[in-house]
Design an enzyme around this catalytic site. Sequence first.
Site: not given
Ligand code: CA2
Length: 152
Positions: A11-12, A19, A24, A75, A78, A81, A88, A99, A101-103, A108, A112
């Site tokens: 998601p997102n 944003r 990110y 990836n 959210a 977590h 499963d 796995e 993740h960008l960040s 953080r 997370r």
């Molecule tokens: O760091 C990552 O790749 C995450 O999976 C990104 C998730 C976050 O919930 C994880 O803890 C770490 C969030 C993705 C949302 O991405 C956005 C990108 C631009 C603007 C808003 C959200």
Amino acid sequence: MPKPIYVLNGPNLNLLGSREPEVYGHATLNDVAAQTEAKASTLGLEIEFRQSNREGELVEWIQEARDSANGIIINAGAYTHTSVAILDALLAADVPCVEVHLSNLFAREEFRHHSYISPVAIGLICGFGPKGYEFAVEALAERIAADESAAQ
Ligand code: CA2
């Protein structure tokens, strides 16, 4: 025809580049897909790059991967977590999973720091932005090659 690697995004992540660039970066998800695809092709691999905002759709794609993919890069955003359903599905998938993740999750918020996915992944790559997807392709390529030669 060799099976592709499924690169699944949660998601997102469709908002990437629009944003929160301070967290990110500026690359869009299409940019990440192109970069990942280019890396895979240097290794002679195909990828199937997807994104969904729905947990159930991610679960269905992981189930599909059991027959249709050689491995999974995920990836889960959210859902990383929170999602026992994704855990499963990965346990049942029986294909190697990385796995990504960008960040850097550990730099953080505390919530997370826990991932439901890490225990079933062969490894976790986080904090390198889109480059992490390339590292994940390399890691998975090595694992797939090692598994294939062990099976011969
Ligand atoms: O760091 C990552 O790749 C995450 O999976 C990104 C998730 C976050 O919930 C994880 O803890 C770490 C969030 C993705 C949302 O991405 C956005 C990108 C631009 C603007 C808003 C959200």
